[in-house]
Design a protein around this motif. Structure first.
Motif, PDB file in Angstrom:
ATOM      1  N   LEU A  93      46.630  60.429  86.659  1.00  0.00           N
ATOM      2  CA  LEU A  93      45.851  61.386  85.883  1.00  0.00           C
ATOM      3  C   LEU A  93      46.112  61.272  84.393  1.00  0.00           C
ATOM      4  O   LEU A  93      45.192  61.474  83.593  1.00  0.00           O
ATOM      5  CB  LEU A  93      46.176  62.818  86.346  1.00  0.00           C
ATOM      6  CG  LEU A  93      45.954  63.103  87.837  1.00  0.00           C
ATOM      7  CD1 LEU A  93      46.374  64.524  88.158  1.00  0.00           C
ATOM      8  CD2 LEU A  93      44.514  62.863  88.228  1.00  0.00           C
ATOM      9  N   MET A  94      47.352  60.974  83.999  1.00  0.00           N
ATOM     10  CA  MET A  94      47.697  60.955  82.580  1.00  0.00           C
ATOM     11  C   MET A  94      46.854  59.966  81.779  1.00  0.00           C
ATOM     12  O   MET A  94      46.361  60.315  80.694  1.00  0.00           O
ATOM     13  CB  MET A  94      49.184  60.658  82.408  1.00  0.00           C
ATOM     14  CG  MET A  94      49.670  60.747  80.972  1.00  0.00           C
ATOM     15  SD  MET A  94      49.507  62.402  80.251  1.00  0.00           S
ATOM     16  CE  MET A  94      50.839  63.259  81.063  1.00  0.00           C
ATOM     17  N   PRO A  95      46.630  58.717  82.248  1.00  0.00           N
ATOM     18  CA  PRO A  95      45.761  57.826  81.468  1.00  0.00           C
ATOM     19  C   PRO A  95      44.354  58.380  81.300  1.00  0.00           C
ATOM     20  O   PRO A  95      43.684  58.073  80.319  1.00  0.00           O
ATOM     21  CB  PRO A  95      45.753  56.533  82.298  1.00  0.00           C
ATOM     22  CG  PRO A  95      47.008  56.580  83.087  1.00  0.00           C
ATOM     23  CD  PRO A  95      47.221  58.026  83.410  1.00  0.00           C
ATOM     24  N   LEU A  96      43.908  59.194  82.252  1.00  0.00           N
ATOM     25  CA  LEU A  96      42.576  59.775  82.142  1.00  0.00           C
ATOM     26  C   LEU A  96      42.570  60.970  81.196  1.00  0.00           C
ATOM     27  O   LEU A  96      41.608  61.175  80.449  1.00  0.00           O
ATOM     28  CB  LEU A  96      42.071  60.200  83.522  1.00  0.00           C
ATOM     29  CG  LEU A  96      41.957  59.085  84.565  1.00  0.00           C
ATOM     30  CD1 LEU A  96      41.491  59.657  85.894  1.00  0.00           C
ATOM     31  CD2 LEU A  96      41.010  57.990  84.099  1.00  0.00           C
ATOM     32  N   THR A  97      43.645  61.750  81.211  1.00  0.00           N
ATOM     33  CA  THR A  97      43.675  62.935  80.349  1.00  0.00           C
ATOM     34  C   THR A  97      43.828  62.560  78.881  1.00  0.00           C
ATOM     35  O   THR A  97      43.235  63.207  78.009  1.00  0.00           O
ATOM     36  CB  THR A  97      44.824  63.870  80.755  1.00  0.00           C
ATOM     37  OG1 THR A  97      46.076  63.157  80.665  1.00  0.00           O
ATOM     38  CG2 THR A  97      44.644  64.364  82.177  1.00  0.00           C
ATOM     39  N   ILE A  98      44.611  61.513  78.601  1.00  0.00           N
ATOM     40  CA  ILE A  98      44.840  61.169  77.203  1.00  0.00           C
ATOM     41  C   ILE A  98      43.613  60.532  76.548  1.00  0.00           C
ATOM     42  O   ILE A  98      43.519  60.479  75.323  1.00  0.00           O
ATOM     43  CB  ILE A  98      46.062  60.234  77.049  1.00  0.00           C
ATOM     44  CG1 ILE A  98      45.878  58.960  77.863  1.00  0.00           C
ATOM     45  CG2 ILE A  98      47.331  60.949  77.457  1.00  0.00           C
ATOM     46  CD1 ILE A  98      47.054  58.033  77.834  1.00  0.00           C
ATOM     47  N   ILE A  99      42.683  60.050  77.356  1.00  0.00           N
ATOM     48  CA  ILE A  99      41.430  59.517  76.800  1.00  0.00           C
ATOM     49  C   ILE A  99      40.251  60.303  77.341  1.00  0.00           C
ATOM     50  O   ILE A  99      39.122  59.786  77.391  1.00  0.00           O
ATOM     51  CB  ILE A  99      41.268  58.012  77.121  1.00  0.00           C
ATOM     52  CG1 ILE A  99      41.195  57.797  78.637  1.00  0.00           C
ATOM     53  CG2 ILE A  99      42.358  57.188  76.502  1.00  0.00           C
ATOM     54  CD1 ILE A  99      40.734  56.406  79.023  1.00  0.00           C
ATOM     55  N   ALA A 118      51.948  60.829  71.917  1.00  0.00           N
ATOM     56  CA  ALA A 118      53.060  61.782  71.944  1.00  0.00           C
ATOM     57  C   ALA A 118      53.217  62.410  73.317  1.00  0.00           C
ATOM     58  O   ALA A 118      54.329  62.527  73.844  1.00  0.00           O
ATOM     59  CB  ALA A 118      52.840  62.862  70.882  1.00  0.00           C
ATOM     60  N   ALA A 119      52.096  62.825  73.929  1.00  0.00           N
ATOM     61  CA  ALA A 119      52.156  63.400  75.271  1.00  0.00           C
ATOM     62  C   ALA A 119      52.635  62.366  76.288  1.00  0.00           C
ATOM     63  O   ALA A 119      53.458  62.670  77.168  1.00  0.00           O
ATOM     64  CB  ALA A 119      50.789  63.946  75.666  1.00  0.00           C
ATOM     65  N   PHE A 120      52.158  61.148  76.157  1.00  0.00           N
ATOM     66  CA  PHE A 120      52.546  60.111  77.114  1.00  0.00           C
ATOM     67  C   PHE A 120      54.011  59.720  76.932  1.00  0.00           C
ATOM     68  O   PHE A 120      54.703  59.408  77.907  1.00  0.00           O
ATOM     69  CB  PHE A 120      51.656  58.886  76.941  1.00  0.00           C
ATOM     70  CG  PHE A 120      51.711  57.951  78.117  1.00  0.00           C
ATOM     71  CD1 PHE A 120      51.001  58.222  79.268  1.00  0.00           C
ATOM     72  CD2 PHE A 120      52.490  56.806  78.069  1.00  0.00           C
ATOM     73  CE1 PHE A 120      51.064  57.357  80.354  1.00  0.00           C
ATOM     74  CE2 PHE A 120      52.555  55.953  79.139  1.00  0.00           C
ATOM     75  CZ  PHE A 120      51.839  56.223  80.294  1.00  0.00           C
TER      76      PHE A 120
END
Length: 435
Positions: A274-280, A177-179
């Motif tokens: 950063l987003m791929p790192l934050t979502i996991i 959802a965030a992505f």
């Protein structure tokens, strides 16, 4: 947006409707292993939920291909086909593992093959935007290695966190959802068509998780198994790869005003890093801690144990449902915090809100350590867990219970497959409500 919503709903509906028949098939096929020492559930439960999730993925892509606006994604990009090919490979490996328990190294090789299949068809990282440097073009080998590494890490991070009912599906749904909000904003606000496939992948991933969750919430009637956890991990990684390196700063018209304003406006360019790192973030932290813990003990990094984050939450006194909700909370805090920062990096309110919510999460995390105790005169009127040691029983004729309520723990007695009434005993049997 309406076409994305339609795709999400169709994916969720297909996944939800197929999960019931898949559960019956898993029971007949014997994909219902006995309870192991590290397992949290008490009753044998069928796996292979990834079958329904994969067909939900296929249905979502098929519907999107016939919609007016989303069909352009299939015409201008080969990434949806690359995703479907890689997903089919990882799904087949997961199904075999759910049934026959294949070796961990074979699974690792299959994950690399699935990533390689996507790279060959064009789903790869082409360049990386670095702060202060700009876009750094990658060679073919560099892009391939980085893509394979991101896929393998994401798949295993999601697979490692799949230890409680509804945990992996819920966390991945929050991340998706965030992505989706991030990718849709890049595509719609800045007019960058390269972000459209990532938006589609995120919408389909949300549908897969939402359709499976009703069957997987505690107490779960079916597990997604490796066929499901590796599949949603690959789709999550594919969305990150699709948008990473595709954002053109010139197309976003960010170089305007003072140098300070330009730095703040450039944040959306660097968020794909950063987003791929934050979502996991939480699954990745669990993965790293598990590897360090096992290698420190001289074990294989792939050896199973009960040291994961969700296991620790249960050990300190949280219930199954509360542990899952706490993991949901921190996943949403990290993912949506990064999303809010990408929208307005100059706002101090975002930082203060994240700090405040983090404090609330810390209080919730430590809540079992501050269990209140009732006064002596009120001990007869409160549950046993709130009484002091040696307190008299509230009712002398109270029937015996299976659970040991003095310390909030249960005595787990494995139940053999085939016993009437358990989750995996019969496809049409009653759903167990044991706590």
């Amino acid at each position: 947006m309406r076409e994305y919503l339609l795709t999400l709903c169709v994916t969720a509906a297909v996944t939800y409707l197929l999960t019931g028949p898949v559960r019956k098939f898993a029971i007949v096929a014997g994909a219902m292993p006995e309870i192991r020492a590290r397992d949290v559930h008490r009753e044998p439960t069928p796996r292979l939920g990834g079958i329904a999730m994969f067909f939900g993925l296929c249905a979502g892509l098929l519907v999107a291909d016939h919609l007016t606006n989303l069909s352009e994604v299939f015409e201008t990009s080969n990434e949806p086909r690359a995703l479907l090919s890689g997903a089919a490979v990882i799904w087949l490996i997961g199904v075999l593992d759910d049934k026959f328990e294949i070796d961990a190294l074979i699974k690792l090789g299959g994950q690399m093959i699935a990533a390689g299949v996507m790279v060959v068809q064009g789903l790869t990282i082409l360049w990386i935007p670095l702060p202060g440097v700009g876009n750094v073009a990658l060679t073919q080998w560099q892009g391939t290695l980085l893509t394979v590494a991101l896929v393998v890490i994401t798949i295993n991070a999601v697979n490692f966190v799949d230890g409680l009912d509804g945990l992996a599906a819920g966390m991945v749904c929050i991340a998706a959802a965030a992505f989706f909000m991030y990718a849709y904003r890049i595509w719609y606000s800045y007019g960058i068509e390269a972000a459209a496939p990532a938006s589609l992948f995120a919408a389909i991933l949300m549908g897969m998780c939402l359709g499976f969750l009703p069957h997987n919430m505690h107490p779960a009637r079916i597990f997604m198994g490796d066929s499901g956890s590796m599949l949603i991990g690959l789709v999550l990684a594919a969305g990150a790869i699709s948008v990473t390196g595709q954002v053109d700063p010139d197309a976003m018209r960010l170089f305007s005003g003072s140098e300070r304003n330009t730095v703040h406006q450039m944040v959306p360019v660097y968020i794909p890093l950063l987003m791929p790192l934050t979502i996991i973030a939480i699954p990745a932290a669990d993965l790293i801690l598990a590897i360090v813990r096992r290698t420190w003990r001289g074990q294989s990094p792939f050896a199973a144990d009960r040291g994961h984050l969700h296991h620790r939450l249960l050990e300190i006194g949280h219930s199954h449902s509360r542990a899952v909700l706490i993991m949901y909370f921190f996943s949403a805090l990290i993912a949506f915090g990064a999303l809010a920062y990408s929208v307005n990096a100059a706002s101090m309110w975002i930082v203060l809100s994240v700090v405040f919510l983090s404090a609330i999460g810390l209080v919730l995390l430590l809540l079992p350590r501050f269990t209140p105790r009732a006064p002596r005169w009120a001990e007869r009127f409160v549950p046993p867990r709130y009484r002091r040691r040696g307190a008299p029983a509230a009712v002398e004729s109270e029937p015996a219970v299976v659970a040991d309520e003095t310390d909030g723990t249960d005595e787990r007695v494995p139940v053999a497959a085939g016993v009437s009434g358990v989750n995996g005993a019969t496809a049409v049997g009653p759903r167990s409500r044991a706590r």
